[in-house]
Design a protein around this motif. Sequence first.
Motif, short mmCIF file in Angstrom:
data_model
loop_
_atom_site.label_atom_id
_atom_site.label_comp_id
_atom_site.label_asym_id
_atom_site.label_seq_id
_atom_site.Cartn_x
_atom_site.Cartn_y
_atom_site.Cartn_z
N GLN A 155 0.82 -1.21 0.00
CA GLN A 155 0.00 0.00 0.00
C GLN A 155 0.86 1.26 0.00
N ASP A 156 1.99 1.22 0.71
CA ASP A 156 2.89 2.38 0.71
C ASP A 156 3.45 2.62 -0.69
N ALA A 157 3.83 1.55 -1.37
CA ALA A 157 4.35 1.69 -2.73
C ALA A 157 3.27 2.21 -3.67
N CYS A 158 2.05 1.75 -3.46
CA CYS A 158 0.94 2.22 -4.29
C CYS A 158 0.69 3.71 -4.06
N LYS A 159 0.80 4.16 -2.83
CA LYS A 159 0.64 5.58 -2.55
C LYS A 159 1.70 6.41 -3.28
N ALA A 160 2.91 5.89 -3.32
CA ALA A 160 3.98 6.58 -4.04
C ALA A 160 3.66 6.66 -5.52
N LEU A 161 3.10 5.61 -6.06
CA LEU A 161 2.70 5.61 -7.46
C LEU A 161 1.61 6.64 -7.72
N LYS A 162 0.64 6.72 -6.82
CA LYS A 162 -0.45 7.68 -6.99
C LYS A 162 0.08 9.12 -6.95
N ARG A 163 1.06 9.37 -6.10
CA ARG A 163 1.65 10.70 -6.06
C ARG A 163 2.36 11.03 -7.37
N SER A 164 2.74 9.99 -8.09
CA SER A 164 3.39 10.19 -9.40
C SER A 164 2.38 10.20 -10.54
N GLY A 165 1.09 10.13 -10.20
CA GLY A 165 0.06 10.25 -11.22
C GLY A 165 -0.49 8.93 -11.73
N PHE A 166 -0.12 7.79 -11.12
CA PHE A 166 -0.61 6.50 -11.57
C PHE A 166 -1.75 6.03 -10.68
N SER A 167 -2.70 5.33 -11.28
CA SER A 167 -3.73 4.64 -10.52
C SER A 167 -3.21 3.25 -10.20
N CYS A 168 -3.53 2.74 -9.01
CA CYS A 168 -3.07 1.40 -8.65
C CYS A 168 -3.85 0.94 -7.44
N PHE A 169 -3.71 -0.34 -7.12
CA PHE A 169 -4.25 -0.86 -5.88
C PHE A 169 -3.42 -2.07 -5.46
N ALA A 170 -3.37 -2.31 -4.16
CA ALA A 170 -2.64 -3.45 -3.62
C ALA A 170 -3.61 -4.62 -3.45
N THR A 171 -3.13 -5.82 -3.76
CA THR A 171 -4.00 -7.00 -3.67
C THR A 171 -3.17 -8.23 -3.35
N ARG A 172 -3.81 -9.25 -2.83
CA ARG A 172 -3.13 -10.52 -2.62
C ARG A 172 -2.86 -11.19 -3.97
N SER A 173 -1.75 -11.87 -4.08
CA SER A 173 -1.40 -12.50 -5.35
C SER A 173 -2.23 -13.77 -5.56
#
Length: 493
Positions: free
Chosen positions: A475-493
């Motif tokens: 989730q922390d990595a996803c937040k960093a991506l969102k700050r860079s303008g990307f949409s994303c979400f964290a999920t179980r593999s």
Amino acid sequence: MMRSVLRRLQPSRALPVALVATAFAVALTEPADARRRGHHRPAGGYNPPYAAMVVDVKSGRTLHAVNEDALRHPASITKVMTLYMLFEQMERGRFALDSELTVSAYAAAQSPSKLGLRPGSTIEVEDAIKALVTKSANDVACAIGENIGGSESRFAEMMTRKARSLGMSRTNFANASGLPDADQVTTARDLTILARAIQDRFPRYYRYFQTRSFAFRGRTIGNHNRLLGAVQGVDGIKTGYTRDSGFNLMTAARLDDRQIVAIVLGGKSGASRDRIMADLVRSTLPRAYAGNRQTPAVVEVAERARPAVVADAASRTRTQVASADADEVETTASTAISEPLDIMPSRTTTPGSAGMRRPASPLPSSAQAYAPAAIQPSFPAGGKSEARLASVDAPSRVEAPVRSVATPRITPTAWVIQLGAMDDEDKAKSMLAEARARAGGMLGKAAPYTVKVEHGGATLYRARFSGFSEQDDAQDACKALKRSGFSCFATRS
């Protein structure tokens, strides 16, 4: 607007030409956002067609809905999509906040509300953004469209394609501003998708919708959205008005880890619309889910791709973009994909004086954005009122399984990040490479990979990062991506 007015003003030979001309001129002065009218109700028993919807952003659950799938005119809420398109160009590096947009004679001639820009003049992108958010300036909206698309009509086509890629299956744009046009239609449900998408995709730029006022060439221009600062939790986003649409409002609100988006269309006045919206926010926001987000962010799907409709225990059905994982919703042995038999309405509906037409030139069936059957009414033959059309039973649905095949390049860790889904694996890989370059150290040890998804003859490639053993890390990595303008979400593999 011109077609609408001409239909209403077909003169008999006995009717004086001057009278028709006067009435036509008065009709053309109706602004797209009724600043001059303030919060007063138009005279003459004004009763525009109404619709509303509230969606819990974190759970995807519908908290309130009235006529949510009936066709309506968006008016100046259109400008949210115009800004979405501009933000996308900024993200790609085509424009910066200090870039100059050229104003054509056509843009300068747009009806109020507007800044009054002169033909041949320029306006900085950041001022253009604020002018749309606050004053709802039609000349600026048109100028944005022309600078991006080359012409406003071409830009409108681009907007419609973008709407389809987001899953807004019943929306059609004819201009960049929301000025009256019979072909400019949407639904409350589609607008909740847009309200979520612009926040998910552009967190850096969404803050502009919180602008209360801005200074422009010696003038201070205030925001038409009177709920900002007046209703707890409200942080945007856009008002709208035309005579045929009524008073519209798109709102986002968040409080104590709860988040909603809400749409009100067809208010009888600005004041009554605001009261309705304020009541909806106050009654639904406390009921919104406060835990970790359960639904993925709204992401764009390539035009040939199809969003999947996944069974959801919380709200019966939910439109999930094709990037959604089967294991992110409550399912049994396999995830069922519900495909409506009727993709677009087959008849024209005519609420309001201008009439509403089904979205023109729909994309081919392979490009249609699938939506739950409950939101795709099959319009019966014969004339019926909008109220009856809105209550028509949904068409029957067919079910087919979705099959996911992971590329055997890596073994995914317990948690992964998903950015989106593309119709070509090279595009998905390119998205991953760009995300890693922008996010920097947060993805330094993450491993990019793709997952192939086949459904109904369409093939998609999900773009993912592996390398996260804990949910918080993902989730922390996803937040960093969102700050860079990307949409994303964290999920179980």
